[in-house]
Design an enzyme around this catalytic site. Structure first.
Site: not given
Ligand code: CA
Length: 379
Positions: A166, A194, A220, A246, A269, A296, A330
């Site tokens: 992250k 991300d 991302e 996503e 997703d 996702h 993921e």
């Protein structure tokens, strides 16, 4: 066969330790599970990604359209529900609710025919899928450079071939964290970052240039999902792939993303973008545009199982060849008390590879006791 009942389950669990991504702290995990019953005794399970109480309300509002219908008519029911709410719900909660319903209908269809969903979607191309570890969030205390490095090294030791970090906490701090994680995992494990759209294009490009040297597999959600020009600017400026999607919905939303050439890797997703029916269409469209597809996944075992059935039929990223590059799962490694508890047999990885369940439908069995245990108050 007819649909007799559509139920929603809003689930909630408090975390032992809160954790943060770029835009918020999590102190609990929630989930919204859809359960559809039929007059011949089959039950289908689905999950919607999104604000659980609101998606549950949307599913309840759609239920009257489903009662008495044939659950095997997945395409017909998708079109009917979408058309009924098109004027008010082309994106967001309505499509997230529709996704949970669609997944539950596919579960019923697979159980009815006695085969896994992937068999009905064209037949599986693979029995297992490489998983990457999603984790590396921020904690309330401790030195992030130390605990992120330790956590990442742990994933590498478990056999994961890639990890996702992250970012979005400020360019300088992100660059230091990226360096620490790359150092911890060594040169052979993939590293993605991300930002959860915490940056504008200027900051995203500034970060990208600082971390370019760490062999980034993809960046991302660098910028907000509506900012297609920003996506294109980031993509043009940086030498590694840009991923996102996503927060996008249906083939219509992804058509616009693909036509604008805003990203290299699409991440719909399955529990939000329109369910299995719609995500297969988005996947086929991605092939036509030369865009990679990695779903996702951020939910319970039901969301993982639905994603796995889709992953079973996704084409390789690269043209079929002896060394074709395969799509990845993921695999959320953060605390989620409901995720594994909801399934009688939790979905695990073995050295970074997850087997795709081969039992009928989604291939899972739901533990009803967990539905009661995690049931949110007043939902
Ligand atoms: Ca993400």
């Amino acid at each position: 066969m007819k649909i007799t009942e559509v139920r929603t389950h809003v689930l909630e669990a408090t975390l032992s330790q809160p954790f943060a991504y770029s835009r918020a702290w999590y102190d609990r995990r929630t989930a919204m599970i859809v359960e559809i019953e039929t007059d011949d005794g089959l039950t289908g399970w689905g999950e919607s990604y999104g604000p659980a109480r609101i998606t549950a309300a949307a599913v309840k509002a759609m239920a009257p359209w489903l009662i008495g219908e044939d659950p095997l008519c997945t395409e017909h029911l998708w079109q009917e529900l979408y058309a009924s709410l098109r004027d008010h719900g082309q994106k967001g909660v309505i499509v997230q609710a529709l996704s949970g319903i669609d997944i539950a209908l596919w579960d019923i269809k697979g159980k009815h025919f006695g085969v896994p969903v992937s068999r009905l979607m064209g037949g599986p191309l693979r029995e297992g899928v490489r998983a990457y570890a999603t984790g590396l969030y921020r904690r309330r205390s401790g030195d992030p450079l130390r605990y992120l490095a330790e956590e990442a090294a742990g994933y590498a030791a478990e056999g994961f071939g890639a990890v996702k970090l992250k970012v979005g906490f400020g360019v300088e701090e992100d660059a230091r964290a990226t360096a620490a994680v790359r150092e911890a995992i060594g040169p052979d494990v993939g590293l993605m970052v991300d930002a959860n759209h915490a940056y504008d294009p200027i900051e995203a490009i500034r970060l990208g240039r600082k971390i370019e040297r760490y062999d980034i597999a993809w960046f991302e959600e660098p910028v907000p999902p509506e900012d297609l020009a920003g996506y294109r600017a980031v993509k043009a400026a940086l030498p590694f792939p840009i991923a996102g999607g996503e927060c996008e919905f249906t083939r219509f939303g992804f058509r616009d993303l693909f036509v604008s050439h805003a990203l290299d890797i699409a991440e719909p997703d399955t529990c939000a973008a329109g369910g299995l029916s719609e995500c297969k269409k988005i996947a086929d469209m991605a092939v036509a545009f030369g865009i990679r597809y990695n779903p996702h996944v951020w939910g319970t075992g039901i969301a993982i199982a639905a994603s796995l059935q889709l992953l079973a039929v996704l084409p390789p990223h690269t043209p079929p060849a002896l060394s074709a590059l395969e799509p990845m799962l993921e695999f959320d490694r953060t605390e989620h008390p409901i995720r594994a508890a909801l399934l009688s047999a939790p979905i695990e990885h073995d050295r970074g590879v997850v087997r795709i369940p081969a039992a009928p439908g989604l291939g899972i069995s739901v533990d009803r006791e967990a539905l009661v245990r995690f049931g949110a108050r007043g939902a």
